[in-house]
Design an enzyme around this catalytic site. Structure first.
Site, PDB file in Angstrom:
ATOM      1  N   ILE A  11       0.814  -1.214   0.000  1.00  0.00           N
ATOM      2  CA  ILE A  11       0.000   0.000   0.000  1.00  0.00           C
ATOM      3  C   ILE A  11       0.853   1.272   0.000  1.00  0.00           C
ATOM      4  O   ILE A  11       0.420   2.304  -0.486  1.00  0.00           O
ATOM      5  CB  ILE A  11      -1.006  -0.003   1.174  1.00  0.00           C
ATOM      6  CG1 ILE A  11      -2.121   1.035   0.923  1.00  0.00           C
ATOM      7  CG2 ILE A  11      -0.297   0.223   2.511  1.00  0.00           C
ATOM      8  CD1 ILE A  11      -3.309   0.880   1.838  1.00  0.00           C
ATOM      9  N   ASN A  24      -2.870   1.712  15.149  1.00  0.00           N
ATOM     10  CA  ASN A  24      -3.298   1.400  16.513  1.00  0.00           C
ATOM     11  C   ASN A  24      -3.707   2.720  17.167  1.00  0.00           C
ATOM     12  O   ASN A  24      -3.478   3.796  16.632  1.00  0.00           O
ATOM     13  CB  ASN A  24      -2.206   0.652  17.295  1.00  0.00           C
ATOM     14  CG  ASN A  24      -0.955   1.470  17.475  1.00  0.00           C
ATOM     15  OD1 ASN A  24      -0.999   2.606  17.956  1.00  0.00           O
ATOM     16  ND2 ASN A  24       0.184   0.911  17.098  1.00  0.00           N
ATOM     17  N   GLY A  32       2.898  -4.337  10.940  1.00  0.00           N
ATOM     18  CA  GLY A  32       2.034  -4.500   9.780  1.00  0.00           C
ATOM     19  C   GLY A  32       1.958  -3.270   8.904  1.00  0.00           C
ATOM     20  O   GLY A  32       2.966  -2.604   8.640  1.00  0.00           O
ATOM     21  N   VAL A  33       0.763  -2.963   8.441  1.00  0.00           N
ATOM     22  CA  VAL A  33       0.526  -1.805   7.575  1.00  0.00           C
ATOM     23  C   VAL A  33       0.985  -0.522   8.264  1.00  0.00           C
ATOM     24  O   VAL A  33       1.629   0.327   7.656  1.00  0.00           O
ATOM     25  CB  VAL A  33      -0.973  -1.703   7.195  1.00  0.00           C
ATOM     26  CG1 VAL A  33      -1.281  -0.390   6.501  1.00  0.00           C
ATOM     27  CG2 VAL A  33      -1.387  -2.866   6.320  1.00  0.00           C
ATOM     28  N   ASP A  34       0.674  -0.396   9.539  1.00  0.00           N
ATOM     29  CA  ASP A  34       1.022   0.805  10.305  1.00  0.00           C
ATOM     30  C   ASP A  34       2.529   1.059  10.283  1.00  0.00           C
ATOM     31  O   ASP A  34       2.991   2.159   9.959  1.00  0.00           O
ATOM     32  CB  ASP A  34       0.518   0.639  11.740  1.00  0.00           C
ATOM     33  CG  ASP A  34       0.511   1.924  12.553  1.00  0.00           C
ATOM     34  OD1 ASP A  34       0.594   3.017  11.970  1.00  0.00           O
ATOM     35  OD2 ASP A  34       0.398   1.818  13.784  1.00  0.00           O
ATOM     36  N   SER A 122      -8.188  -4.552  10.278  1.00  0.00           N
ATOM     37  CA  SER A 122      -8.352  -5.539  11.353  1.00  0.00           C
ATOM     38  C   SER A 122      -8.094  -6.982  10.930  1.00  0.00           C
ATOM     39  O   SER A 122      -8.201  -7.888  11.746  1.00  0.00           O
ATOM     40  CB  SER A 122      -9.743  -5.447  12.009  1.00  0.00           C
ATOM     41  OG  SER A 122      -9.869  -4.245  12.732  1.00  0.00           O
ATOM     42  N   GLY A 124      -5.280  -8.368   9.955  1.00  0.00           N
ATOM     43  CA  GLY A 124      -3.936  -8.855  10.241  1.00  0.00           C
ATOM     44  C   GLY A 124      -3.795  -9.198  11.711  1.00  0.00           C
ATOM     45  O   GLY A 124      -4.430 -10.118  12.219  1.00  0.00           O
ATOM     46  N   TYR A 126      -4.975  -7.934  14.255  1.00  0.00           N
ATOM     47  CA  TYR A 126      -6.179  -7.820  15.086  1.00  0.00           C
ATOM     48  C   TYR A 126      -7.101  -9.023  14.931  1.00  0.00           C
ATOM     49  O   TYR A 126      -8.148  -9.090  15.565  1.00  0.00           O
ATOM     50  CB  TYR A 126      -6.914  -6.526  14.798  1.00  0.00           C
ATOM     51  CG  TYR A 126      -6.252  -5.294  15.420  1.00  0.00           C
ATOM     52  CD1 TYR A 126      -5.002  -5.346  16.022  1.00  0.00           C
ATOM     53  CD2 TYR A 126      -6.894  -4.071  15.402  1.00  0.00           C
ATOM     54  CE1 TYR A 126      -4.408  -4.230  16.581  1.00  0.00           C
ATOM     55  CE2 TYR A 126      -6.317  -2.945  15.961  1.00  0.00           C
ATOM     56  CZ  TYR A 126      -5.071  -3.030  16.558  1.00  0.00           C
ATOM     57  OH  TYR A 126      -4.497  -1.917  17.120  1.00  0.00           O
TER      58      TYR A 126
END
Length: 169
Positions: A11, A24, A32-34, A122, A124, A126
């Site tokens: 992404i 988060n 992850g993405v964050d 959510s 991944g 989560y």
């Protein structure tokens, strides 16, 4: 009607007006993405998130809400940070997952963003079951009133891509 495209990839490399960060609640980076968005976007994104924590969100961003920062070094001008819920077998939190998508689109409207890239929120760390995460994402994006013209769903892997393509078609 909003156009939904599906791509598999990273992404942080997608050209869009805004990309959505599955953040988060601290807004200060993570995995992850964050983590990928914070690393690729550079320190400008973290500085903007720290400013949000110092001003409008001192307690962090609640699940289901969204807020925007600059895109830093990303090809996207904006990052829309949203917090998805952690999946629970005993507590239906799907309203919070729907809200994360809807609030992200509302923030995109505030930014006049017309092309927005989303991860599967959510799905991944989560723990949200992949098939349900896909169903919630696609149905919420389609049913939300927005000025966004095109949503790019960015799948991280073949299974999410396959499920997203089936849901979009």
């Amino acid at each position: 009607m909003i156009c939904i495209e599906v791509v598999q990839g990273d992404i942080t490399t997608v050209r869009a007006d805004a990309i959505v960060n599955a953040a988060n609640s601290t807004l200060l980076g993570g995995g992850g993405v964050d983590g990928a968005i914070h690393r690729a976007g550079g320190p400008e994104i973290l500085a903007a998130c720290r400013e949000l924590r110092a001003t409008t969100h001192p307690e962090g961003l609640p699940a289901g809400d969204a807020v925007a920062t600059i895109g830093g070094r990303l090809p996207a001008r904006w990052v829309i940070h949203t917090v998805g819920p952690v999946w629970s077998r005993d507590d239906d939190r799907s309203h919070l997952l729907r809200s994360a998508y809807a609030r992200s689109l509302a923030v995109a409207d505030d930014l006049d963003a017309r092309v927005v890239a989303f991860p599967l929120i959510s799905a991944g760390a989560y723990g949200w079951p992949l098939d349900d995460a896909v169903a919630v994402a696609v149905s919420t994006i389609r049913s939300t009133s927005t000025e966004v013209e095109r949503v790019i769903m960015v799948a991280f892997g073949e299974a999410p891509e396959r499920l997203l393509r089936a849901a979009v078609d």
